[in-house]
Motif scaffolding. Structure first.
Motif, PDB file in Angstrom:
ATOM      1  N   SER A  44      -3.726   7.657  -2.773  1.00 48.83           N
ATOM      2  CA  SER A  44      -2.761   6.172  -2.832  1.00 48.83           C
ATOM      3  C   SER A  44      -2.999   5.498  -3.830  1.00 48.83           C
ATOM      4  N   LEU A  58       1.077  -0.680  -0.189  1.00 47.69           N
ATOM      5  CA  LEU A  58       0.560  -0.064  -0.447  1.00 47.69           C
ATOM      6  C   LEU A  58       0.912   0.952   0.080  1.00 47.69           C
ATOM      7  N   PHE A 109      -4.375   2.232  -4.324  1.00 48.76           N
ATOM      8  CA  PHE A 109      -6.104   1.383  -4.135  1.00 48.76           C
ATOM      9  C   PHE A 109      -6.923   1.769  -4.243  1.00 48.76           C
ATOM     10  N   TRP A 157       3.515  -1.021   3.989  1.00 52.05           N
ATOM     11  CA  TRP A 157       2.801   0.778   3.972  1.00 52.05           C
ATOM     12  C   TRP A 157       3.738   1.473   4.040  1.00 52.05           C
TER      13      TRP A 157
END
Length: 528
Positions: free
Chosen positions: A58, A50, A60, A104
């Motif tokens: 982002s 991510l 996603f 992340w």
């Protein structure tokens, strides 16, 4: 069943997620009544990366139905119809995840987080159904730097309608994942409830031991922390060159969104090198404000009762505490690396501060402090010996001065003082200390921001017992000798100046002469 597969980021060849193997068994007939019944879900080799870009987008966001980095458009209701929320019932017999990772990366801050799941097993997943889970994972982070091994077992219950998740009978162990680490693991037990709407956490936990200093980053300062010298009294380590190590700001942003309430018991706690036992506290956090009340613990052969608060919106901290029958010497050595005072007794604190760095917090400290000690000692100086040296220099216009030394100390049967703290400076003007030979009064300032002291002791000789070493000070009886204490807190200097003495003995002689004159006058009048 799906073998090796991967999914790229939107409009990019960069891999967003990949998997070695996935197996899902689904019952078809329950779908007709809007029920999803899955026998088992098995995932192996799952890796998800991510990313949030510097622009705040982002990789996603498109999975929610919109373009990458933008929310999905709202669905328009049909004319003449009221939208109906239709729920889908989910029922899974169990989930098993092996050798998988979730990462992340925040490109704006540079922070990274990675959770590596060795194995996760769950029981039934259905609204209201109890289940058991076990987890073995590793968590790594760059800001703050962390490398933790996690093992978790316990029961759980989910409520999809209330969007809540309850963990009960937790057995959680967190250990340092760094190679060669000998840090003992943290063990937690109890219950936790997570609510998604509104986001809130409720808990009742207990831990056997917790060392916060091992898991929290050390605050950077412009100079190294005080070091112990061979004399045993702390002395400043060589300062780092200016600009090489700026003081790091205190980031409390993670606390601002907390809705937290619960209780925590810790058998052994270490925080800022202070050692506490039998810690019992209640925590409530909302709107960026955290309240700890009550705060109860045992420490340094005594007790602590009080409360504390943190305002993450303004970086403000407050503490009220009563310490009873505490051994002050070890507490000061652990908390402040200072070995100036010793004794056992009571300490009261009521302090507040705010600031973006540790240095700013020390300079903004305000409030009050009181201490009443018995069987105490001022370490680093032998006032008896200092007075003898000053006496030998009497009449030479010289003052006796010594540096703090490990072997030197002055013992007192009792010692009391109160402080008013403002802008990081603790001011005192009512010091009182007693020994069989000496009486002390004093006033002055302790600059907590600069770690320095500017204090004037007034030392009086009240006895001339040879057993107390007072034989050589007999002619100083009733004389008040000023002793100036200056310099850094961890290495002060003591200076006694007999040339500046104002003694009670001199006052007594003047009073006796005046009394004799008055008596002579009275006798003369009576004779007439």
């Amino acid at each position: 069943a799906v073998g090796k597969a991967s999914v790229s980021e939107p409009n990019s060849s960069r891999i967003f997620a990949r998997i070695d193997e996935a197996r899902i068994s689904l019952a078809l007939l329950p779908l007709l009544s809007k029920q999803v019944v899955i026998d088992r879900v098995t995932l192996s080799g799952l890796a998800v990366d991510l990313v949030q870009t510097k622009a705040g987008k982002s990789n996603f966001a498109d999975l929610a139905g919109g373009a990458a980095g933008s929310p999905p458009p709202p669905s328009a209701p049909q004319p003449g119809r009221t939208p109906q929320r239709e729920s889908m019932r989910l029922d899974i017999a169990g989930v098993e995840v092996r050798a998988s990772t979730i990462g992340w990366h925040d490109e704006a801050s540079g922070s990274r987080f990675k959770a590596s799941i060795a194995e996760l097993k769950t029981g039934r997943i259905a609204s209201g159904a109890p289940g058991k889970l076990s987890l073995s994972a590793r968590v790594e982070a760059s800001q703050p730097k962390a490398d933790l091994q996690i093992k978790l077992a316990g029961g759980y219950r989910l409520d999809f309608e209330k969007q809540s998740f309850v963990l009960s009978g937790i057995d959680l162990k967190i250990s340092d994942g760094a190679p060669g680490s000998t840090a003992p693991p943290i063990s937690l037990a109890g219950d936790v409830e997570f609510n998604s709407s509104p986001q809130a956490i409720r808990f009742n936990l207990s831990a056997d031991q917790l060392n916060l200093d091992r898991y929290l980053p050390a605050s950077g300062t412009g100079a190294s922390a005080p070091a112990k010298t061979s004399a045993g009294v702390g002395a400043p380590a060589p300062a780092t060159p200016a600009g090489n190590q700026a003081e790091k700001p205190i980031d409390l942003s993670a606390l601002k969104g907390l809705d937290l309430k619960g209780s925590l018991k810790i058998a052994h706690l270490v925080a800022s090198n202070v050692k506490l036992e039998k810690v019992n506290l209640a925590v409530q956090a909302t709107g960026g404000k955290i309240e700890i009340n009550p705060l109860v613990a045992s420490l340094y052969e005594g007790s602590l009762t009080g409360d504390a608060s943190i305002n993450a919106n303004t970086n403000r901290f407050a503490l009220k505490a009563q310490l009873g029958s505490v051994a002050v010497g070890p507490l000061l050595r652990d908390a402040l690396n200072n070995d100036l005072l010793e004794g056992r007794g009571n300490v009261a604190l009521d302090v507040q501060t705010s600031g973006a760095t540790v240095g700013a917090l020390k300079k903004a400290l305000s409030g009050s402090a009181n201490l009443a000690l018995r069987d105490s000692a001022l370490k680093g100086v032998n006032l008896d010996e200092l007075l003898r040296k000053a006496k030998s220099l009497r009449g030479s216009n010289s003052a006796s001065e010594v540096a703090a030394g490990r072997a030197e100390r002055t013992d007192f049967t009792e010692l009391g003082a109160s402080f008013v703290i403002k802008n990081g400076i603790a001011h005192n003007d009512d010091l009182s200390a007693k020994s069989p030979l000496l009486r002390l009064a004093g006033s002055g300032d302790i600059d907590l921001g600069a770690d320095s002291i500017d204090y004037l002791l007034k030392v009086s000789v009240v006895a001339s017992s040879g057993g107390q070493g007072g034989k050589d000070l007999g002619d100083l009886r009733g004389i008040t000798v000023p002793v100036k204490i200056t310099g850094p807190l961890d290495a002060p200097r003591f200076r006694a100046d007999l040339a500046a003495t104002v003694g009670d003995a001199a006052k007594e002689k003047v009073e006796e002469k005046l009394k004799e004159r008055v008596q002579d006058r009275l006798r003369g009048l009576l004779r007439r």
